[in-house]
Design a protein around this motif. Structure first.
Motif, PDB file in Angstrom:
ATOM      1  N   GLN A   1     -31.859  21.756 -61.353  1.00  0.00           N
ATOM      2  CA  GLN A   1     -30.953  20.668 -60.937  1.00  0.00           C
ATOM      3  C   GLN A   1     -31.274  20.234 -59.502  1.00  0.00           C
ATOM      4  O   GLN A   1     -31.246  19.038 -59.187  1.00  0.00           O
ATOM      5  N   ALA A   2     -31.571  21.211 -58.653  1.00  0.00           N
ATOM      6  CA  ALA A   2     -31.967  20.880 -57.272  1.00  0.00           C
ATOM      7  C   ALA A   2     -33.273  20.098 -57.277  1.00  0.00           C
ATOM      8  O   ALA A   2     -33.440  19.132 -56.525  1.00  0.00           O
ATOM      9  N   ALA A   3     -34.196  20.504 -58.153  1.00  0.00           N
ATOM     10  CA  ALA A   3     -35.474  19.799 -58.266  1.00  0.00           C
ATOM     11  C   ALA A   3     -35.238  18.341 -58.643  1.00  0.00           C
ATOM     12  O   ALA A   3     -35.734  17.418 -57.981  1.00  0.00           O
ATOM     13  N   LEU A   4     -34.442  18.146 -59.676  1.00  0.00           N
ATOM     14  CA  LEU A   4     -34.150  16.801 -60.170  1.00  0.00           C
ATOM     15  C   LEU A   4     -33.552  15.934 -59.056  1.00  0.00           C
ATOM     16  O   LEU A   4     -33.946  14.778 -58.869  1.00  0.00           O
ATOM     17  N   ALA A   5     -32.603  16.496 -58.311  1.00  0.00           N
ATOM     18  CA  ALA A   5     -31.972  15.752 -57.216  1.00  0.00           C
ATOM     19  C   ALA A   5     -32.990  15.359 -56.156  1.00  0.00           C
ATOM     20  O   ALA A   5     -32.776  14.403 -55.404  1.00  0.00           O
ATOM     21  N   GLY A   6     -34.098  16.090 -56.114  1.00  0.00           N
ATOM     22  CA  GLY A   6     -35.141  15.799 -55.137  1.00  0.00           C
ATOM     23  C   GLY A   6     -36.334  15.066 -55.732  1.00  0.00           C
ATOM     24  O   GLY A   6     -37.392  14.992 -55.100  1.00  0.00           O
ATOM     25  N   GLY A   7     -36.186  14.537 -56.935  1.00  0.00           N
ATOM     26  CA  GLY A   7     -37.286  13.763 -57.519  1.00  0.00           C
ATOM     27  C   GLY A   7     -38.453  14.606 -58.013  1.00  0.00           C
ATOM     28  O   GLY A   7     -39.546  14.104 -58.236  1.00  0.00           O
ATOM     29  N   VAL A   8     -38.200  15.904 -58.205  1.00  0.00           N
ATOM     30  CA  VAL A   8     -39.233  16.809 -58.718  1.00  0.00           C
ATOM     31  C   VAL A   8     -38.971  17.002 -60.210  1.00  0.00           C
ATOM     32  O   VAL A   8     -37.911  17.504 -60.590  1.00  0.00           O
ATOM     33  N   THR A   9     -39.908  16.591 -61.043  1.00  0.00           N
ATOM     34  CA  THR A   9     -39.682  16.624 -62.489  1.00  0.00           C
ATOM     35  C   THR A   9     -40.463  17.735 -63.188  1.00  0.00           C
ATOM     36  O   THR A   9     -40.321  17.926 -64.391  1.00  0.00           O
ATOM     37  N   THR A  10     -41.306  18.435 -62.439  1.00  0.00           N
ATOM     38  CA  THR A  10     -42.027  19.596 -62.979  1.00  0.00           C
ATOM     39  C   THR A  10     -42.083  20.669 -61.895  1.00  0.00           C
ATOM     40  O   THR A  10     -42.392  20.365 -60.745  1.00  0.00           O
ATOM     41  N   ILE A  11     -41.794  21.908 -62.284  1.00  0.00           N
ATOM     42  CA  ILE A  11     -41.899  23.016 -61.326  1.00  0.00           C
ATOM     43  C   ILE A  11     -42.755  24.132 -61.919  1.00  0.00           C
ATOM     44  O   ILE A  11     -42.790  24.310 -63.133  1.00  0.00           O
ATOM     45  N   LEU A  12     -43.442  24.840 -61.043  1.00  0.00           N
ATOM     46  CA  LEU A  12     -44.143  26.063 -61.450  1.00  0.00           C
ATOM     47  C   LEU A  12     -43.477  27.227 -60.732  1.00  0.00           C
ATOM     48  O   LEU A  12     -43.411  27.251 -59.496  1.00  0.00           O
ATOM     49  N   ASP A  13     -42.986  28.176 -61.525  1.00  0.00           N
ATOM     50  CA  ASP A  13     -42.147  29.256 -60.994  1.00  0.00           C
ATOM     51  C   ASP A  13     -42.962  30.508 -60.683  1.00  0.00           C
ATOM     52  O   ASP A  13     -43.729  30.999 -61.507  1.00  0.00           O
TER      53      ASP A  13
END
Ligand code: DOR
Ligand code: ZN
Ligand code: ZN
Length: 399
Positions: free
Chosen positions: A37-49
Motif C-alpha cells: 500500500q505504501a508502494a502504491l501511494a508512492g507510484g511504485v507498482t512492482t517491488i522486489l522483496d
C-alpha cells in the motif's frame, strides 16, 4: 477505458528492486499489505522483496511460505530474492527460476544472513545461474569489526568506505573469474563507482544501485535525525553525495532499501537501535522533484527506476509504457506542491526521514495492469490484487 489526464504527466509505474517488507516475522514493522500500500501511494507498482525476514528466504520451503503471504496480501506486483547462506548453494540454484535474484550479505546488517568466507561465496557465484544476478551487500565484515563498528557510538566515522571497497573488490574479482552477473546494492562513494566502472570496462558483468537516502541525505542530516538516520551503509559526507550525482551515468538502478523499524525501536540507545529507514513511498516524489528542479533528466530517472530494473532482474512484463508490457501507469500533477509528512506515511512504522520536505508534483492516480488501484490518496486495490511477476533471464546491460 478512457483516462482524463489533462494537465497530468504520465509515467510508467516504478519498480523498487530493493525493499524489506518484514513478512513473515517482523510484521509489527511492515507486512505485504502495508508495504505494498505504501508502494502504491508512492507510484511504485512492482517491488522486489529482500530475504532477511524471520525466517529468512533461504530455503525452498521458506520461499513458498513467503509467496503465499504475498499472494494473499499484496496490492502491487512483487518478486523475491533468495538469501545466500554458507550451505544453501545447491538449493539456491534449484529455485533460481522462482526468484528475481540472489541476495548475498558480505557484511552483517538486520537479520542473520551473512556469507563472509571465500569458499561459499565462490560456490554461490559459480553455481547460481550466471545470467541471473547476485545482489551483494558489499560491506566487509572483517573491516567492520576492525574499525570498531560494533560497539562504536560514532557510526559513520567507525565505518569508513574502505570496508565497502574491500568487499566490493572481492565480489568483482570472483564475478570476473566465473563470468557471472553481479549487482551491487546501495553504492555510496565515488571509489565504489570507479571500481565498478573499471571492472565493467574490463568486461565484468556488473551493475549497481544507489538509494534515494544517499542521493538526498548526508551525515549532516544524521546529526539532525539521530537514530532515525542510522542505516547500512551509513549516510556519507557531502562530497560523497555530490559524487553520486557526478557519477550518475555509472549507476544503473535506484532502489530504496525501504527498511522500516518502529519509532520505539529507533528510540532505543544508539547501539541497540536498528539500521534502516522507510523509502518506498517517497522515491518517486523526490526524484520527480529533482527532475523539476533540473537536477536530472526525467528520462534518466525512468531508466533507473523502470527500464533497467526490469532488464537486470528479467521482469519480462514490466519495464516501460510499451505495447505488450503491463499497463502500470502513474499520473502525477506536476504543478501541485506536496509536503512529505509522517502522517502521510502508509508504512506501518509511520515515519520518514524526509518529513517536512516539500516536493513539486503530486501523485493523482496509479494503475496496476490497467486497473485503477490508487486515487485521492486512497488505495482502491484489494489485498491479493498484486501478482507474482514473471521472470525471464535478463539481457545483460553490459558485456
Ligand atoms: O540499514 C539497513 N537496514 N541496511 C540493510 O542492509 C538491511 C536493512 C534492514 O533490513 O533493516
Ligand atoms: Zn544491504
Ligand atoms: Zn537492504
Amino acid at each position: 477505458q478512457i483516462i482524463d489526464a489533462e494537465g497530468m504527466m504520465v509515467l510508467p509505474g516504478f519498480i523498487d528492486s530493493h525493499v524489506h517488507f518484514r513478512d513473515p516475522g517482523g510484521t509489527h514493522k511492515e507486512d505485504f499489505l502495508s508495504g505494498t500500500q505504501a508502494a502504491l501511494a508512492g507510484g511504485v507498482t512492482t517491488i522486489l522483496d529482500m530475504p532477511n525476514t524471520q525466517p529468512p528466504t533461504n530455503s525452498r520451503e521458506h520461499l513458498q511460505e513467503k509467496k503465499a503471504l504475498a499472494a494473499q496480501k499484496a496490492v502491487v506486483d512483487y518478486g523475491f530474492y533468495f538469501g545466500a547462506t554458507d550451505t544453501n548453494i545447491e538449493e539456491a540454484a534449484a529455485v533460481a527460476d522462482q526468484v528475481a535474484a540472489m541476495k548475498l550479505y558480505m557484511g552483517s546488517s538486520t537479520g542473520s544472513l551473512l556469507v563472509t568466507e571465500f569458499s561459499p561465496i565462490y560456490r554461490h557465484f559459480s553455481t547460481f545461474p550466471l545470467d541471473k544476478p547476485i545482489v551483494v551487500h558489499a560491506e566487509d565484515e572483517q573491516s567492520l569489526i576492525y574499525f570498531g563498528a560494533q560497539g562504536s557510538t560514532e557510526h559513520n566515522r567507525a565505518r569508513p568506505p574502505l570496508s565497502a571497497q574491500i568487499a566490493l573488490s572481492r565480489a568483482l574479482a570472483i564475478a570476473e573469474k566465473v563470468g557471472r552477473a553481479l549487482h551491487i546494492a546501495h553504492t555510496t562513494t565515488q571509489r565504489e563507482l570507479e571500481l565498478i566502472q573499471e571492472a565493467r570496462n574490463k568486461g565484468v558483468r556488473v551493475t549497481c544501485e544507489v538509494t534515494p537516502l544517499h542521493l538526498f541525505l548526508t551525515e549532516d542530516d544524521q546529526q539532525r535525525l539521530g537514530n532515525f538516520g542510522k542505516v547500512n551503509p551509513p549516510l556519507r559526507s557531502k562530497s560523497d553525495q555530490a559524487a553520486l550525482w557526478r557519477y550518475f551515468d555509472v549507476i544503473d538502478t535506484i532502489g530504496t532499501d525501504h527498511a522500516p523499524h518502529t519509532k520505539e525501536e529507533k528510540m532505543q540507545p544508539y547501539q541497540k537501535a536498528p539500521s534502516g529507514m522507510t523509502g518506498v513511498q517517497t522515491m518517486l516524489p523526490l526524484l520527480f522533484n529533482a527532475a523539476q528542479e533540473g537536477k536530472v533528466e526525467p528520462g534518466e530517472i525512468i531508466k533507473r527506476c523502470v527500464v533497467n530494473p526490469a532488464r537486470i532482474f528479467g521482469l519480462k512484463d514490466k519495464g516501460a509504457l510499451e505495447v505488450g508490457k503491463d499497463a502500470d501507469i502513474v499520473l502525477i500533477d506536476p504543478q501541485q506542491v506536496y509536503e512529505i509528512t509522517n502522517e502521510k506515511i502508509v508504512s506501518k512504522c509511520g515515519w520518514t526521514p524526509f518529513a517536512g520536505t516539500k516536493v513539486k508534483g503530486k501523485i493523482q492516480q496509479v494503475f496496476v495492469r490497467g486497473k485503477l488501484a490508487f486515487e485521492h490518496d486512497t488505495c482502491l486495490a484489494q489485498p491479493g490484487n498484486g501478482r507474482h511477476v514473471h521472470y525471464a533471464y535478463h539481457h545483460s546491460l553490459y558485456a
